[in-house]
Design an enzyme around this catalytic site. Structure first.
Site: not given
Length: 250
Positions: A168, A172, A180
């Site tokens: 990804r 998100h 992170y």
């Protein structure tokens, strides 16, 4: 998009417009295109897995040659719905292919921190069905693996679990900086995007890649324009096309 859905209607749905696939009531998380055999995305993690399993059960009962493809992420593979559905599909030889898009992160949770076995396709062994891992950035590898699984399902040989290993690029959601993730890991995966992989195989040139990017940008711009110019649904539409529990509303 791969199934031939209309990008204008997709973008309109994301913007909540009445010209969208779900008349503006589904948004980005519940978009569907029934005329294309797309039963819909789901806002619940793992919620689409039993829905897809039910569709496969329907196909078997009706005796059609339909095969269901269920797409979900690595985090969804830790949900109970994943295990319950695959157990049912395996026991009844249902015509379904479960596809884990393993991009390593569920929001901010690294799947490698919450699973002992990082190769998620191996979970298929516990249910007695085939499991396979493929390079999720290699279009041909994915196509060939899924084609084999679909053919197997059509022959009545049951379900398959395929893990597409990918990454990804972004956070998100729009407010997630994604800090992170290790910068070097992100850079390594970006260097292996699907178009670059095809180029390394000698199937695309620099010029062709630029043509693809330009074409996609143009198509998206057109879809955005269509969506922006479309009307919102009238307030009178609020209770149409939705399920209402009559007993609870009395």
């Amino acid at each position: 998009v791969a199934r031939g859905a209309d990008l204008d209607r997709m973008m309109a749905e994301i913007l909540g417009k009445k010209t969208g696939y779900s008349k503006g009531k589904g948004g980005s998380m519940h978009i569907m295109a029934m005329d294309k055999g797309i039963l819909g995305a789901n806002g619940i993690v793992g919620g689409e897995i039993p829905i897809a399993t039910g569709a496969a059960y329907s196909a078997k009962l009706r005796g059609t040659e339909q095969v269901t493809l269920a797409f979900f992420g690595d985090s969804a593979s830790n949900e109970g719905t994943f295990h319950e559905s695959i157990n049912m599909a395996a026991a009844w030889n249902l015509p379904i292919v479960y596809i884990i898009e393993n991009n390593l992160f569920g929001i901010s949770v690294d799947i490698r921190r919450v699973t002992k076995e990082h190769d998620l396709y191996k979970r298929a062994e516990g249910y007695g069905i085939p499991g396979e891992a493929v390079d999720g950035n290699d279009v041909y590898a994915v196509y060939e693996a899924v084609s084999r699984a679909v053919e197997r399902a059509r022959k009545g040989e049951g379900s398959t679990l395929i893990e597409c290993k990918t990454y990804r690029w972004q956070g998100h959601h729009v407010g997630d900086p994604g800090e992170y993730r290790a910068p070097e890991e992100l850079a390594a995966w970006k260097a292996r995007e699907p178009l670059v992989v095809l180029q390394e195989k000698g199937l695309l040139s620099d010029g062709e890649i630029e043509e693809i990017r330009a074409s996609v940008e143009k198509e998206i711009a057109q879809a955005c324009k269509f969506a922006e110019e479309s009307d919102y649904p009238d307030v009178s539409e609020a209770y149409k096309d939705v399920f209402v529990d009559i007993a609870a509303s009395v």
